[in-house]
Write a protein that holds these residues in place. Structure first.
Motif, mmCIF file in Angstrom:
data_model
loop_
_atom_site.group_PDB
_atom_site.id
_atom_site.type_symbol
_atom_site.label_atom_id
_atom_site.label_comp_id
_atom_site.label_asym_id
_atom_site.label_seq_id
_atom_site.Cartn_x
_atom_site.Cartn_y
_atom_site.Cartn_z
ATOM 1 N N PHE A 112 0.829 -1.203 0.000
ATOM 2 C CA PHE A 112 0.000 0.000 0.000
ATOM 3 C C PHE A 112 0.871 1.263 0.000
ATOM 4 C CE2 PHE A 112 -3.782 -2.326 2.123
ATOM 5 C CZ PHE A 112 -4.235 -2.723 0.874
ATOM 6 N N LEU A 113 1.964 1.214 0.744
ATOM 7 C CA LEU A 113 2.859 2.369 0.794
ATOM 8 C C LEU A 113 3.502 2.612 -0.568
ATOM 9 C CD1 LEU A 113 4.011 4.510 2.710
ATOM 10 C CD2 LEU A 113 5.879 2.927 3.247
ATOM 11 N N ALA A 114 3.869 1.526 -1.265
ATOM 12 C CA ALA A 114 4.445 1.644 -2.604
ATOM 13 C C ALA A 114 3.430 2.231 -3.588
ATOM 14 C CB ALA A 114 4.930 0.285 -3.094
ATOM 15 N N LEU A 115 2.168 1.798 -3.487
ATOM 16 C CA LEU A 115 1.117 2.333 -4.359
ATOM 17 C C LEU A 115 0.914 3.821 -4.103
ATOM 18 C CD1 LEU A 115 -1.524 -0.549 -4.204
ATOM 19 C CD2 LEU A 115 -0.043 0.038 -6.129
ATOM 20 N N LEU A 116 1.013 4.220 -2.853
ATOM 21 C CA LEU A 116 0.891 5.635 -2.511
ATOM 22 C C LEU A 116 1.998 6.456 -3.168
ATOM 23 C CD1 LEU A 116 -0.186 8.034 -0.751
ATOM 24 C CD2 LEU A 116 1.442 7.271 1.005
ATOM 25 N N ILE A 117 3.226 5.968 -3.045
ATOM 26 C CA ILE A 117 4.381 6.726 -3.537
ATOM 27 C C ILE A 117 4.463 6.714 -5.064
ATOM 28 C CG2 ILE A 117 6.903 6.787 -3.559
ATOM 29 C CD1 ILE A 117 6.784 5.634 -0.677
ATOM 30 N N VAL A 118 4.193 5.563 -5.661
ATOM 31 C CA VAL A 118 4.382 5.410 -7.105
ATOM 32 C C VAL A 118 3.203 5.957 -7.906
ATOM 33 C CG1 VAL A 118 4.692 3.741 -8.974
ATOM 34 C CG2 VAL A 118 5.895 3.418 -6.798
ATOM 35 N N PHE A 119 1.982 5.806 -7.378
ATOM 36 C CA PHE A 119 0.800 6.180 -8.161
ATOM 37 C C PHE A 119 0.019 7.365 -7.579
ATOM 38 C CE2 PHE A 119 1.516 1.729 -9.368
ATOM 39 C CZ PHE A 119 1.525 1.850 -10.748
ATOM 40 N N HIS A 120 -0.354 7.281 -6.310
ATOM 41 C CA HIS A 120 -1.256 8.285 -5.756
ATOM 42 C C HIS A 120 -0.643 9.686 -5.702
ATOM 43 C CE1 HIS A 120 -4.801 5.962 -4.443
ATOM 44 N NE2 HIS A 120 -3.946 4.950 -4.385
ATOM 45 N N ILE A 121 0.539 9.795 -5.127
ATOM 46 C CA ILE A 121 1.143 11.115 -4.977
ATOM 47 C C ILE A 121 1.442 11.755 -6.338
ATOM 48 C CG2 ILE A 121 3.191 12.354 -4.148
ATOM 49 C CD1 ILE A 121 3.145 10.530 -1.700
ATOM 50 N N PRO A 122 2.070 11.037 -7.294
ATOM 51 C CA PRO A 122 2.260 11.636 -8.625
ATOM 52 C C PRO A 122 0.940 12.024 -9.291
ATOM 53 C CG PRO A 122 3.656 9.714 -8.375
ATOM 54 C CD PRO A 122 2.739 9.725 -7.194
ATOM 55 N N ASN A 123 -0.101 11.204 -9.098
ATOM 56 C CA ASN A 123 -1.394 11.517 -9.699
ATOM 57 C C ASN A 123 -1.973 12.803 -9.125
ATOM 58 O OD1 ASN A 123 -3.853 10.787 -11.283
ATOM 59 N ND2 ASN A 123 -4.755 10.694 -9.242
ATOM 60 N N GLN A 124 -1.801 13.003 -7.830
ATOM 61 C CA GLN A 124 -2.323 14.219 -7.217
ATOM 62 C C GLN A 124 -1.612 15.469 -7.739
ATOM 63 O OE1 GLN A 124 -5.427 12.890 -5.888
ATOM 64 N NE2 GLN A 124 -4.985 14.946 -5.174
ATOM 65 N N PHE A 125 -0.314 15.387 -7.842
ATOM 66 C CA PHE A 125 0.439 16.542 -8.365
ATOM 67 C C PHE A 125 0.181 16.747 -9.849
ATOM 68 C CE2 PHE A 125 2.946 15.913 -4.464
ATOM 69 C CZ PHE A 125 2.976 17.238 -4.007
ATOM 70 N N ARG A 126 -0.238 15.693 -10.528
ATOM 71 C CA ARG A 126 -0.547 15.793 -11.949
ATOM 72 C C ARG A 126 -1.926 16.404 -12.181
ATOM 73 N NH1 ARG A 126 -3.011 12.340 -15.714
ATOM 74 N NH2 ARG A 126 -3.569 10.943 -14.004
ATOM 75 N N THR A 127 -2.822 16.263 -11.216
ATOM 76 C CA THR A 127 -4.209 16.698 -11.406
ATOM 77 C C THR A 127 -4.558 17.907 -10.538
ATOM 78 O OG1 THR A 127 -4.897 14.995 -9.807
ATOM 79 C CG2 THR A 127 -5.004 14.428 -12.152
ATOM 80 N N THR A 128 -4.930 17.669 -9.277
ATOM 81 C CA THR A 128 -5.393 18.763 -8.410
ATOM 82 C C THR A 128 -4.622 18.795 -7.093
ATOM 83 O OG1 THR A 128 -7.115 17.265 -7.601
ATOM 84 C CG2 THR A 128 -7.718 18.793 -9.373
ATOM 85 N N PRO A 129 -3.351 19.201 -7.126
ATOM 86 C CA PRO A 129 -2.542 19.170 -5.900
ATOM 87 C C PRO A 129 -3.018 20.148 -4.839
ATOM 88 C CG PRO A 129 -1.388 20.345 -7.647
ATOM 89 C CD PRO A 129 -2.584 19.707 -8.279
ATOM 90 N N GLY A 130 -3.658 21.244 -5.248
ATOM 91 C CA GLY A 130 -4.054 22.257 -4.275
ATOM 92 C C GLY A 130 -5.416 22.051 -3.650
ATOM 93 N N PHE A 131 -6.151 21.031 -4.092
ATOM 94 C CA PHE A 131 -7.493 20.771 -3.565
ATOM 95 C C PHE A 131 -7.413 19.666 -2.522
ATOM 96 C CE2 PHE A 131 -11.776 18.637 -4.306
ATOM 97 C CZ PHE A 131 -12.443 19.515 -3.456
ATOM 98 N N LEU A 132 -7.577 20.040 -1.251
ATOM 99 C CA LEU A 132 -7.396 19.092 -0.150
ATOM 100 C C LEU A 132 -8.321 17.891 -0.269
ATOM 101 C CD1 LEU A 132 -5.967 18.474 2.537
ATOM 102 C CD2 LEU A 132 -7.763 19.801 3.694
ATOM 103 N N GLY A 133 -9.566 18.133 -0.692
ATOM 104 C CA GLY A 133 -10.533 17.047 -0.774
ATOM 105 C C GLY A 133 -10.144 15.950 -1.747
ATOM 106 N N SER A 134 -9.383 16.302 -2.786
ATOM 107 C CA SER A 134 -9.001 15.314 -3.793
ATOM 108 C C SER A 134 -7.907 14.371 -3.302
ATOM 109 C CB SER A 134 -8.537 16.011 -5.078
ATOM 110 O OG SER A 134 -7.311 16.687 -4.866
#
Length: 264
Positions: free
Chosen positions: A78-100
């Protein structure tokens, strides 16, 4: 402690298995597990293989002799999925929107929950000695997520009351109340202030949500968003189970500390 924590460990495992099964049913990764890229998220073969792995690890968590290494591997996954997929996806889409950031925070919490489960599991059979040092981080992963979710109750006061069941009066009050409760419990866990009490109350509150909020919503809309309400219910079950386990771990540490002081 082992008898009570085993029950919650089994419930945690059931929650993880159920999320994996849900993905197989709809042949899609749930956003909490894998948010992107689309060719992986919606590839039946990839979904089935990944879900089978998660379900198998979840099943091993039920077995005493396999629970500790299985939970560690699940937490690392789960930690690897967070680092490899979730965090890059957030910065790629809506990094400034807390709810996302909700799904990224949820998988952080699930990783922490897995480490909490591992820390409570018996050291029988083989276990992953090289990763034992990461287990104490589990409580922080869970607490950070709860802290942010508590803050969001105030930031999104126009939205959150709509999640309160219609039969419950004063939705604004319950929104603020649960926000304060989440923040207080998270700070207690992070700062080690009345940790056992904070973890028990957190587990109880989320378990009540599971019964009164998530289960009815899942029953009312079992297929919407590829069964998103069902997955949310099992996420809540995983969070509450792990909070109760954390409280049990804290109780055991307190008992050991008292014994040492008496001997001294």
């Amino acid at each position: 402690m082992q008898s009570s924590t085993k029950i919650w460990r089994i419930l945690f495992a059931i929650a993880i298995i159920a999320i994996a099964v849900q993905q197989v049913v709809f042949s899609v990764y749930m956003p909490v597990i894998l948010p992107w890229p689309e060719d992986l998220v919606k590839s039946p073969v990839v979904v089935w293989i990944g879900s089978a792995i998660v379900a198998a690890i979840g099943a091993l968590i039920i077995i005493d002799s396999k629970a500790r290494p299985a939970a560690i591997y699940l937490g690392l996954l789960f930690l690897a999925l967070l680092i490899v997929f979730h965090i890059p996806n957030q910065f790629r889409t809506t990094p400034g929107f807390l709810g996302s950031w909700a799904n990224a925070l949820k998988i952080l919490a699930l990783s922490g929950c897995a480490f909490i489960v591992a820390a409570s599991s018996p050291k029988t059979g083989t276990y992953v000695t090289g990763f034992e040092a990461i287990l104490p981080a589990g409580r922080f992963f869970l607490a950070i997520t709860m802290l942010v979710f508590g803050i969001e109750h105030f930031v999104y006061i126009g939205f959150v009351p709509g999640l309160v069941p219609h039969w419950a009066k004063f939705p604004i009050f319950w929104t603020y109340f649960t926000g304060v409760a989440l923040i207080a419990a998270a700070l207690g866990i992070i700062l080690n202030i009345k940790l056992r009490l904070a973890a028990n109350l957190l587990g109880l509150m989320i378990f009540i949500w599971f019964l009164l909020l998530h289960v009815p919503r899942a029953m009312a809309d079992p297929r919407g968003g590829n069964g998103n309400e069902i997955v949310s219910a099992f996420e809540a079950l995983a969070f509450s189970s792990s909070a109760f386990i954390l409280a049990a771990i804290s109780r055991k540490k307190e008992a050991k500390s008292k014994t040492k002081r008496k001997k001294a």
